[in-house]
Motif scaffolding. Structure first.
Motif, short mmCIF file in Angstrom:
data_model
loop_
_atom_site.label_atom_id
_atom_site.label_comp_id
_atom_site.label_asym_id
_atom_site.label_seq_id
_atom_site.Cartn_x
_atom_site.Cartn_y
_atom_site.Cartn_z
N HIS A 35 0.99 -1.34 0.01
CA HIS A 35 0.17 -0.05 0.20
C HIS A 35 0.84 1.44 -0.01
CE1 HIS A 35 -3.89 -2.23 1.55
NE2 HIS A 35 -3.88 -2.00 0.35
N ARG A 36 2.21 1.24 0.65
CA ARG A 36 2.89 2.27 0.44
C ARG A 36 3.68 2.16 -0.73
NH1 ARG A 36 5.93 2.74 6.47
NH2 ARG A 36 3.96 3.35 7.75
N LEU A 37 3.40 3.13 -1.76
CA LEU A 37 3.59 2.98 -3.00
C LEU A 37 5.41 3.43 -3.19
CD1 LEU A 37 0.93 4.13 -5.11
CD2 LEU A 37 1.19 1.90 -4.22
N SER A 38 5.79 3.98 -1.97
CA SER A 38 7.18 4.53 -2.31
C SER A 38 8.06 3.27 -2.17
CB SER A 38 7.68 5.51 -0.89
OG SER A 38 7.29 4.77 0.39
N THR A 39 7.58 2.13 -1.58
CA THR A 39 8.53 1.01 -1.34
C THR A 39 8.69 0.14 -2.67
OG1 THR A 39 6.46 -0.55 -0.67
CG2 THR A 39 7.80 0.61 1.04
N ILE A 40 7.87 0.47 -3.81
CA ILE A 40 7.82 -0.61 -4.80
C ILE A 40 8.05 0.21 -6.04
CG2 ILE A 40 6.77 -2.45 -3.94
CD1 ILE A 40 4.73 0.08 -6.05
#
Length: 657
Positions: free
Chosen positions: A580-585
């Motif tokens: 859900h945390r798009l910064s991680t992908i």
């Protein structure tokens, strides 16, 4: 209506007995030789017990009061008394050996049943456990199996022993006086009819009692687990949980008392009849000796005959009552066996095919492909309830689909991310790769092999998973990490922990790797548990790694440690990540956008932002438009605790300082 219900219950009881009793016999089949020894001991003991009354008759009629009127024969009396003393000694020794054998047979059979049930439950699919209370499963393993302990340990022997004892006693009584035997047994048919009715009622009560006990176990497991206690304290529900348990406990008590009292009147009547029967025999004997009652063909009634007969009569009483009791126990236990066999009769939904083959070892990350996948969750499998038939429903037009015609490919060694709103089917997709569920339509392939055609072992060693809430069992940190690989060495476990950025933290504990994690790992922080779960993956070394929101609910510093460990874990293996945390992908090789079970877009981070579709919308919701507060720290922009890359200038405007 009531008579129809009774007839239905009788038919069900007969069906239960016809199906369950042969299966109980199968449980005892491996112990045939020991059972033959038990049978020999029982018959020997019964024969010895039947000899004693005849020796007693000889004591009176031949030794003490000879029928010819002579003096007592002391020599004969000595031999007879010696025989009377020797019989109980030998019988006692036989009884000790018999008890040892029956205890060994029964407890071994019960252990076999418990192990068989546990092993069978291990084969059940994930969906079975999501639909069944853990406490209910525990209750069948513990309470139900323990409830049949008496049947397996003592019942068969008790039935045989008492049946032989009753048979031998009856034969001896008939030999002594068939007339008095008829009087003794005149009410037995009535007792048998009553006993059958009592047994049926106790069987129904036993089933209700075990269901209530199962519910109590479930309440205990839910309310007294760490999570349950925490939830009750947070919402101040301790009193209501106590009330819930107390109500079920009161119901259990009522059922136990009712079951205990059921049949007590019947047994009191039987015992009373047997208690007064000797007095009736004395009265009848008086009439026979005075000629007022004549049984044609009757032999002479002597004092020795009367004493021997009443002795046999008293010995007949307890075996008959025990035989009736154990018959009731068997009828009661049928309900428990039925509950156990209900679990054993469940067919796993996910089974390895006979022609299954191992996945090929490519020496690199696995190739994962979804080919036209449609999937809907099957209806929950409730024990004792037939599953709903869905074959008549059109698999394409039926609306309740979790995944709809999903086709995608993840190349070996690549990092693929799946994004989408909650409930869009992301986690479901990851469940299909290790074959926790089977697809409804289409296929999921790993290295070109349909996972339904792969062996369970090769699939389990190829696909690893790190979930959002990793499960740690109550044990040492070492054992929790080593769980991923049987026979793992301390060096291997330590290296896995180092790769997962958790070794230094483990060594800061007083007991190091021998530190107890507590139930579900509650003695550790979320980040520590997550890194231990990642260490498992390093130790397992799978070709395909699934990350299901593995960094959500972590603080920024812990997330950095976990993210660093995950980046190291993804090297050289195919990774499918849900986040859900798009910064991680953002650095994923490919990102798949999933909405309402459909694959709506795919591409890189930059490509999907440019498209302005689902991914762009989700990204803006997290980082854009001032909806999420941003702060500058040492000249670097952070939003929601995450650094905003320099090249995303369109997100760096309107930042509150």
């Amino acid at each position: 209506m009531e008579e129809t219900a009774r007839a239905a219950r009788r038919a069900e009881a007969r069906e239960d007995a016809s199906r369950v009793l042969p299966r109980i016999a199968q449980l005892l089949a491996p112990y045939k030789r020991k059972m033959m020894l038990v049978a020999l001991a029982v018959v020997t003991g019964a024969v010895l017990s039947s000899l004693a009354p005849f020796l007693t008759k000889a004591v009176f009629d031949d030794a003490l009061f000879p029928v010819d009127g002579g003096s007592p024969d002391l020599a004969l009396l000595g031999w007879l008394v010696a025989g009377l003393c020797l019989i109980p000694i030998v019988a006692a020794l036989i009884g000790i050996g018999q008890n040892y054998l029956t205890s060994t047979i029964g407890n071994s059979a019960m252990a076999d049943l418990r192990s068989r049930l546990f092993a069978h439950l291990q084969t059940m699919e994930l969906g079975f456990f999501t639909a069944t209370k853990t406490g209910a499963i525990q209750s069948r393993l513990a309470n139900d199996v323990s409830g049949v302990r008496t049947v397996l340990t003592d019942t068969a022997t008790t039935i045989l022993q008492n049946a032989v004892t009753v048979s031998s006693a009856l034969v001896a009584m008939v030999i002594l006086s068939w007339q008095l035997t008829i009087i003794t047994l005149i009410l037995m048919p009535l007792f048998v009819v009553i006993q059958v009715r009592v047994g049926r009622r106790r069987q129904r009560l036993a089933r209700k009692t075990q269901e209530s006990l199962s519910e109590m176990t479930a309440i205990t497991e839910e309310a007294l687990s760490v999570s349950g206690i925490l939830l009750a304290k947070v919402f101040n529900r301790a009193e209501s949980e106590t009330l819930r348990y107390r109500e079920e406990n009161q119901r259990q008590t009522h059922l136990q008392v009712t079951a205990a009292m059921t049949g007590r009147t019947f047994f009191a009547m039987v015992q009373t009849f047997f208690a007064i029967t000797p007095a009736i025999i004395y009265l009848v004997s008086g009439f026979m000796l005075t000629g007022r009652m004549d049984f044609s063909g009757g032999g002479a009634l002597t004092a020795g005959t009367l004493v021997a007969f009443t002795t046999l009569q008293s010995r007949l009483q307890m075996p008959l009552i025990q035989l009736m009791r154990v018959t009731l126990d068997v009828q009661t236990s049928l309900a428990l066996f039925r509950r156990i066999f209900e679990y054993l009769d469940l067919e796993p939904a996910i089974v390895e095919r006979e022609d299954a083959r191992p996945l090929p070892d490519t020496g690199q990350g696995g190739h994962v492909e979804f080919r036209g996948v449609w999937f809907r969750y099957p209806p929950p499998r409730l024990v004792g309830v037939a599953p709903r038939d869905t074959d008549d429903q059109d698999p394409i037009t039926e609306e309740r689909w979790t995944l709809r015609d999903v086709s995608l490919t993840v190349e070996p060694g690549r990092l693929a991310a799946i994004v989408g709103p909650s409930g869009s089917g992301k986690t479901t997709m990851t469940y299909l790769v290790p074959r926790f569920y089977d697809v409804t339509e289409g296929a999921v392939l790993v290295d070109g092999v349909d996972v339904r055609d792969a062996t369970e072992h090769s699939l389990a060693t190829t696909v690893g998973m790190v979930t959002q809430e990793p499960y740690l069992f109550h044990g040492t940190i070492f054992a929790n990490i080593a769980y991923a690989k049987a026979g793992a060495t301390p060096e291997e476990v330590e290296q896995a922990a180092r790769d997962a950025n958790i070794h230094d933290r483990i060594m800061s504990f007083a007991e190091g790797y021998e530190t107890i994690t507590g139930e579900r790992g509650y003695r550790l922080s979320g980040g520590e548990k997550q890194r231990i779960a990642i260490a498992r993956v390093f130790l397992m070394n799978p070709r395909v790694l699934i990350l299901d929101e593995a960094t959500s609910a972590l603080d920024t510093e812990t997330e950095r440690l976990v993210q660093d460990a995950l980046e190291r874990a993804t090297v050289g293996r195919t990774t499918i990540a849900i986040a859900h945390r798009l910064s991680t992908i953002q650095n994923a090789d490919v990102i798949f956008g999933l909405e309402e079970g459909r694959l709506v877009e795919q591409g890189t981070h930059t490509e999907l932002l440019a498209k302005g579709g689902l991914y762009s919308r989700l990204y803006v919701e997290q980082f854009g438009g001032g909806q999420v507060e941003g702060r500058f720290r040492d000249g670097v922009l952070f939003r929601d605790g995450h650094r905003v890359p320099d090249h995303e200038d369109h997100l760096r405007a309107d930042v509150p300082l």
